[in-house]
Design an enzyme around this catalytic site. Structure first.
Site, PDB file in Angstrom:
ATOM      1  N   CYS A  80      47.558  36.089  44.561  1.00  0.00           N
ATOM      2  CA  CYS A  80      47.451  37.015  43.427  1.00  0.00           C
ATOM      3  C   CYS A  80      46.680  38.265  43.835  1.00  0.00           C
ATOM      4  CB  CYS A  80      46.774  36.321  42.244  1.00  0.00           C
ATOM      5  SG  CYS A  80      46.617  37.384  40.788  1.00  0.00           S
ATOM      6  N   CYS A 132      44.348  39.648  41.195  1.00  0.00           N
ATOM      7  CA  CYS A 132      43.149  38.813  41.003  1.00  0.00           C
ATOM      8  C   CYS A 132      42.111  39.090  42.086  1.00  0.00           C
ATOM      9  CB  CYS A 132      43.512  37.331  41.036  1.00  0.00           C
ATOM     10  SG  CYS A 132      44.806  36.824  39.889  1.00  0.00           S
ATOM     11  N   ASP A 133      42.571  39.186  43.338  1.00  0.00           N
ATOM     12  CA  ASP A 133      41.649  39.164  44.468  1.00  0.00           C
ATOM     13  C   ASP A 133      41.638  40.439  45.298  1.00  0.00           C
ATOM     14  OD1 ASP A 133      41.020  36.510  43.809  1.00  0.00           O
ATOM     15  OD2 ASP A 133      42.723  35.744  44.956  1.00  0.00           O
TER      16      ASP A 133
END
Length: 309
Positions: free
Chosen positions: A134, A137-138
């Site tokens: 992701c 996300c990261d």
């Protein structure tokens, strides 16, 4: 045979939020947590984009907090997996592992989706230490660093472009000699100064002491001019798709060709009255914890209204 007003299948942000709302509404819900209590976030070391945690929070800690909040409102949380369902008539029947059958007036499905991986042992070894599925996300953790994205479709191109806004250099590892993405996405990637597309490349492993430091690559694998070399990187992102965990529901509910449960007008309602889908099992687009939590809230509110009517 047990009975309940509301059964929640699966946990994670969607399931736990649905449980909190259903518990507060005095529905006395039962939750079957599934094989991975807390869902995909339990494999995320740091969550920085969920509101309310200004300093970030460990994914497992956040899911533990949500679980405890659901328990506070009397949710019966069970470490069980739904193995079979019968949605032919209400009350709906759900069989958990061990053979327990539960009859439910309403069902909230929040079983999530599983990211597809290459199957390398190193993907598990470096999970949360440089391997991610992701980018949104990261990606923040890789500002001004070098990353690789695996994939050749629209999702891979989107992730590469997103990461290029943060990282110093992005390599897009494409197994085939061409991109499968739409023409506009191909153009954006191929013209981006920070993205280098490596066609006909396969990743065979990762290396690093305390995290990912590089990837083992094979160019034109199996051909006469095959080349093997190591590429130094700081992050390794998988963008080869997700598989929604919807198999046992597909005979009863409308899904798309991949298996994502279809919902009505962007809400949680499915093709069956009293059955709702929340989180990544019904979301091929956003796949974010905050979106999943919101859909879990909607599902519980819809279940409450359905029961009242």
């Amino acid at each position: 045979m047990e009975t309940t007003k509301c059964l929640i299948i699966g946990s994670g942000p969607a399931g736990y939020t649905a449980a909190i709302y259903a518990g507060r509404a005095n529905l006395a819900p039962i939750m079957l947590e599934g094989l991975q209590p807390g869902g995909q976030l339990t494999t995320t070391s740091e969550v920085e984009n969920f509101p309310g945690y200004p300093d970030g929070v460990n994914g497992q800690v956040m899911m533990d907090d949500m679980r405890a909040q659901a328990e506070r409102f009397g949710v019966d949380i069970r470490s069980s997996v739904a193995e079979k369902v019968d949605f032919s008539a209400r009350p709906y029947k759900i069989w958990a592992d061990g053979g327990t059958c539960i009859e439910a007036e309403t069902v909230i499905i929040s079983t999530g989706a599983t990211a597809r991986y290459l199957g390398l042992d190193d993907e598990r070894k470096y999970a949360g230490m440089g391997v991610s599925a992701c980018a949104t996300c990261d990606g923040f953790f890789y500002r001004k660093k070098v990353v690789a994205v695996v994939g050749g479709g629209d999702t891979a191109c989107e992730e590469a472009i997103y990461l290029a806004g943060l990282a110093r250099q992005v390599y897009l590892l494409v197994r085939k000699p061409y991109l499968r993405a739409s023409r506009i996405m191909q153009d954006r990637v191929l013209k981006h100064p920070k993205i280098e597309v490596l066609f006909e490349h396969n990743a065979t492993g990762l290396f690093g002491e305390n995290g990912v430091e590089g990837v083992h690559l094979v160019k034109r694998q199996g051909k006469a001019d095959e080349q093997r070399y190591d590429l130094p990187i700081d992050g390794f992102f998988l963008a080869i798709g997700h598989k929604p965990n919807s198999d046992i529901f597909r005979p009863w509910l409308e899904t798309d060709e991949t298996g994502y449960i279809k919902v009505i007008d962007g809400g949680p309602c499915t093709s069956l009255p009293g059955v709702y889908a929340a989180g990544d099992v019904a979301d091929p687009r956003y796949r974010q914890a905050i979106v999943a939590a919101g859909s879990g809230c909607k599902a519980a509110l819809e279940a409450e209204r359905f029961l009242n009517e």
